[in-house]
Design a protein around this motif. Structure first.
Motif, PDB file in Angstrom:
ATOM      1  N   ALA B  89      14.465 -56.836  29.502  1.00  0.00           N
ATOM      2  CA  ALA B  89      13.647 -56.387  30.642  1.00  0.00           C
ATOM      3  C   ALA B  89      14.107 -55.021  31.121  1.00  0.00           C
ATOM      4  O   ALA B  89      13.288 -54.147  31.434  1.00  0.00           O
ATOM      5  N   LEU B  90      15.413 -54.816  31.157  1.00  0.00           N
ATOM      6  CA  LEU B  90      15.938 -53.507  31.569  1.00  0.00           C
ATOM      7  C   LEU B  90      15.526 -52.434  30.571  1.00  0.00           C
ATOM      8  O   LEU B  90      15.117 -51.332  30.955  1.00  0.00           O
ATOM      9  N   GLN B  91      15.631 -52.767  29.289  1.00  0.00           N
ATOM     10  CA  GLN B  91      15.269 -51.786  28.261  1.00  0.00           C
ATOM     11  C   GLN B  91      13.787 -51.424  28.352  1.00  0.00           C
ATOM     12  O   GLN B  91      13.408 -50.272  28.194  1.00  0.00           O
ATOM     13  N   ALA B  92      12.979 -52.441  28.663  1.00  0.00           N
ATOM     14  CA  ALA B  92      11.525 -52.225  28.707  1.00  0.00           C
ATOM     15  C   ALA B  92      11.095 -51.282  29.830  1.00  0.00           C
ATOM     16  O   ALA B  92       9.998 -50.724  29.793  1.00  0.00           O
ATOM     17  N   THR B  93      11.942 -51.088  30.832  1.00  0.00           N
ATOM     18  CA  THR B  93      11.555 -50.185  31.922  1.00  0.00           C
ATOM     19  C   THR B  93      11.483 -48.743  31.433  1.00  0.00           C
ATOM     20  O   THR B  93      10.831 -47.910  32.058  1.00  0.00           O
ATOM     21  N   GLY B  94      12.205 -48.434  30.360  1.00  0.00           N
ATOM     22  CA  GLY B  94      12.223 -47.054  29.872  1.00  0.00           C
ATOM     23  C   GLY B  94      13.175 -46.155  30.629  1.00  0.00           C
ATOM     24  O   GLY B  94      13.439 -45.020  30.220  1.00  0.00           O
ATOM     25  N   ILE B  95      13.711 -46.650  31.739  1.00  0.00           N
ATOM     26  CA  ILE B  95      14.585 -45.826  32.579  1.00  0.00           C
ATOM     27  C   ILE B  95      15.867 -45.442  31.840  1.00  0.00           C
ATOM     28  O   ILE B  95      16.442 -44.390  32.073  1.00  0.00           O
ATOM     29  N   PHE B  96      16.279 -46.321  30.909  1.00  0.00           N
ATOM     30  CA  PHE B  96      17.572 -46.120  30.252  1.00  0.00           C
ATOM     31  C   PHE B  96      17.428 -45.476  28.865  1.00  0.00           C
ATOM     32  O   PHE B  96      18.295 -45.626  28.011  1.00  0.00           O
ATOM     33  N   ALA B  97      16.323 -44.771  28.681  1.00  0.00           N
ATOM     34  CA  ALA B  97      16.034 -44.192  27.358  1.00  0.00           C
ATOM     35  C   ALA B  97      17.166 -43.304  26.855  1.00  0.00           C
ATOM     36  O   ALA B  97      17.467 -43.290  25.659  1.00  0.00           O
ATOM     37  N   ASP B  98      17.811 -42.563  27.758  1.00  0.00           N
ATOM     38  CA  ASP B  98      18.879 -41.654  27.332  1.00  0.00           C
ATOM     39  C   ASP B  98      20.274 -42.248  27.511  1.00  0.00           C
ATOM     40  O   ASP B  98      21.281 -41.553  27.358  1.00  0.00           O
ATOM     41  N   ALA B  99      20.315 -43.526  27.869  1.00  0.00           N
ATOM     42  CA  ALA B  99      21.622 -44.160  28.078  1.00  0.00           C
ATOM     43  C   ALA B  99      22.273 -44.433  26.724  1.00  0.00           C
ATOM     44  O   ALA B  99      21.586 -44.666  25.737  1.00  0.00           O
ATOM     45  N   PRO B 100      23.609 -44.404  26.682  1.00  0.00           N
ATOM     46  CA  PRO B 100      24.299 -44.649  25.411  1.00  0.00           C
ATOM     47  C   PRO B 100      24.137 -46.098  24.949  1.00  0.00           C
ATOM     48  O   PRO B 100      24.057 -47.006  25.781  1.00  0.00           O
ATOM     49  N   ALA B 101      24.109 -46.314  23.647  1.00  0.00           N
ATOM     50  CA  ALA B 101      23.908 -47.653  23.078  1.00  0.00           C
ATOM     51  C   ALA B 101      25.005 -48.625  23.520  1.00  0.00           C
ATOM     52  O   ALA B 101      24.750 -49.821  23.698  1.00  0.00           O
ATOM     53  N   GLU B 102      26.214 -48.095  23.724  1.00  0.00           N
ATOM     54  CA  GLU B 102      27.332 -48.974  24.107  1.00  0.00           C
ATOM     55  C   GLU B 102      27.078 -49.655  25.457  1.00  0.00           C
ATOM     56  O   GLU B 102      27.677 -50.677  25.762  1.00  0.00           O
TER      57      GLU B 102
END
Lengths: 462, 462
Positions: B89-102
């Motif tokens: 759900a967090l990923q689906a917001t798109g807000i974290f597009a530039d966040a690191p994979a870790e």
């Protein structure tokens, strides 16, 4: 001379105190259940009763209320059941030792079978106007009082504040709900976010609320990030650049040390093309002066303000020429004195009833609100009986639940938001203003006046 | 110039907006998660950080606070996890597009691994004294801010009010929590009931709360029962006798029509041996006069009062000689202006930090409260660093969570209740009084003063 004290020697059974909708049948005041048992014993439980929910007075300084919380009320009525373990828990209290056996079978088989009339969410209402009416077998209508008041009282308060804030801030302003840390429990934060967005806010910072409501959560950054990055890796600018790298759309919080110095440095970075800054947030200090200075330094950047704001402070900021494009509202939005809704028996078996305690008189009978508009503006309301006819007026209460079934699907938040905006726009200026607002005139219809006098007389001579 | 508006076209996913402890990982402000992602990207997420929770000022008119809500905070820390669906759900917001994979693997594997120091529930605290400190990897300590503030702010407010009300009402008075219908959401009503009972109340009318807390629910009857039975079967006396038959221990509500007339008739019934009346409740009118008259008519019956009561009104009733044995408290207990707790970074990697915004200075470093008593009465507190030694003082903060594990079992409500009573009894008179109460003197230790100056200087020259 004393009643028994409860035994609190035992440890809490459920330390987390979270809540599921399966719990809601017991989320009621004890007396709702003892009264139900009494009605069963007297064979009165199926008598048809009507209860109306309304406020006697508007909260101090309010000229109107925006009705909200109906959706959660209907969801509750639809799902309400007593499980075997809940019934056992009630029996184990010993409180119902003298209650009739039929009471337990009634609970076992229970589902809400009544009708509900209500004004749609987002409707403006005033004192003594029914927001909702339950028409159901006496014990059912009684049982649901506590939960209905809980959801409608709170969400109506938040929606009203949110509508006032939107009205003052203007349609262009971005309004963000930041109140979770000050809300009165996690669930209160969800309900506050819903009511705020349904009444005109743009977003909430509460991730869970946003996801549950189908919205995008919103937020900036905290002082702690600046402090942590400054302490570990160097300057405040490093903190800004680092956060911006991962969240380029997010506003930067610039007042951890010196907001103007930070804005000056950011202006240089913007000029040098090192940062594509979209917004900054100010959380302390003289917001008028600071925002004006920041605007001149960063003319193309959205300026957010936060820090114990409410509709009064926003009005003051605007009046003094602050350059603020968005507001984050928390504490003053989600806490405070409540909308004191009450839920009163107005009719039983066709017989109108009223409470006649000192200073707490209610109007008897099943009622309708008739609203008169002129050029889209409310001219006044007439509270009458359901048998009264509208006189070029709009009746506000609609049937929303019929014999235990929802009449319509849940509304989209956006529909409610639209209705709220229309409702606020329809209010007279003196009702919308913050200083000593005045509700439109509320007339009591001739038939309701007559019924009130008659019901009073009956009681006096009895 | 505007940021994107969130899309609220969608319908609410979860109309009921109930809450389970499984939801709590997302019950946070968005920025806690974006900052965490930023820390991960910079390799700072495991830096050891300390945050302290405290109030800058006591709420208006308060001389002390009773700390409450720690149990729910610890329960939260123990159970906190991110499920795969929450992460999606967090990923689906798109807000974290530039966040690191870790960042995502960190969430997946997350459990809280820090230490927590806190004052026990039921402890009296004052402004600028840490109620709780979290020592944990930076991102974890940051993430939990929103929930910790939510539970401790609200329960501390309710506990403080409840303690003040108990103090004014006296040890003999029965104090009943009736606030569910006005509480800010169902869960708020549970938390309010817990905090009220833990701080000195005898019972709650909330059936679910009582059962969850292992207590007996309490209550009387409503006006609607009198109205319904009067309308359908005859007189108010019939209503009394009927309810009494099923619930002989319950108090009768006597002010639906005329409280004194009702008391006179009940006195006759008592005299004739037709009713074994234990209690009556008054909910309106001049409670002083009415209670005195009822006492003379029904000398052996417990008199309860309710109706918008608070500590001020109880003090006034007692001063004017009202004959009241028990009080039902609702609205004024469970709503209002909050305890404005904040949660601030005080140290990172051993480096003390402080926020230096205008008028919002905090003290740096990990702190302890040292309390000095004389003959059981607080003489004053000294706020120092954890490295300071007590000087015939009692250190208040204890370790309650060690490397992610609870140090001790949850406390019984009765233990907390006892501690609250002892805490209130230890307060100086000027701290307990309702009129312009004053907190005891709070001294800042020499070492903390020195550290504050040093931290300020570092910032000024940097």
């Amino acid at each position: 001379m004393k009643l028994d004290y409860p035994d609190i020697e035992q440890i809490a059974l459920d330390q987390e105190l979270s809540i599921s909708c399966k719990d809601y049948s017991l989320l009621t005041d004890l007396y709702q259940l003892t009264m139900a048992a009494c009605y069963v014993g007297e064979g009165l439980e199926q008598r048809q009763a009507s209860f109306e929910l309304f406020v006697r007075h508007l909260p101090e300084g309010f000229g109107y209320l925006i009705a909200m919380g109906l959706e959660q009320a209907l969801d509750y009525l639809e799902k309400l059941r007593f499980s075997p373990s809940q019934i056992s828990a009630l029996q184990a209290t010993g409180i119902f030792a003298d209650a009739p056996a039929e009471f337990w079978s009634l609970l076992t088989e229970f589902r809400f079978t009544g009708d509900v009339w209500a004004v749609p969410e987002g409707t403006a209402v005033f004192a003594n106007e029914p927001i909702l009416r339950v028409e159901a077998p006496l014990w059912q209508a009684q049982l649901v009082e506590t939960y209905l008041l809980n959801t409608i009282n709170y969400q109506t308060l938040i929606a009203t504040r949110a509508a006032r804030i939107r009205d003052v801030a203007g349609v262009q302003a971005q309004l963000l709900e930041f109140g979770t840390r000050r809300a009165f429990s996690p669930q209160a934060s969800l309900w506050a976010a819903r009511a705020a967005i349904a009444a005109g806010f743009d977003a909430t910072s509460n991730v869970l609320a946003a996801l549950k409501l189908g919205c995008q959560p919103s937020g900036t950054m905290a002082h702690s990030l600046v402090m942590a990055l400054t302490a570990t890796s160097g300057s405040e600018d490093d903190a800004f650049m680092t956060f911006h790298e991962y969240f380029p759309d997010s506003a930067l919080l610039i007042d951890t040390y010196d907001a103007i110095a930070a804005a000056e440095r950011l202006a240089k970075l913007v000029k040098a093309g090192e940062i594509q800054l979209t917004g900054v947030r100010l959380d302390s200090g003289d917001l008028v002066k600071l925002s004006q200075q920041v605007r001149s330094l960063l003319p193309d950047v959205t300026i957010f303000a936060s820090g114990d704001l409410d509709e009064w402070k926003i009005a003051e900021l605007k009046e003094k020429g602050a350059c603020i494009d968005g507001y984050g509202l928390g504490t003053k939005l989600v806490t405070g004195a409540p909308a004191n809704g009450v839920y009163k028996l107005v009719e039983i078996d066709g017989i109108p009833t009223m409470k006649q305690s000192l200073n707490k008189v209610t109007y008897p009978g099943r009622k309708q609100i008739f609203r008169k508009f002129e050029a889209g503006i409310i001219q006044g309301d007439r509270v009458g009986l359901i048998t009264d006819s509208p006189q070029a007026e709009q009746p506000l209460l609609q049937i929303v639940f019929k014999q235990g079934e929802r009449v319509q699907q849940p509304e989209h938040l956006n529909e409610i938001r639209q209705r709220t905006m229309t409702a606020v726009a329809s209010l007279p200026t003196e009702t919308r203003r913050l200083n000593h607002p005045q509700s439109p005139s509320i007339e009591i219809s001739a038939s309701l006046r007559k019924l009130t006098e008659k019901t009073q007389r009956v009681k006096t001579v009895s």
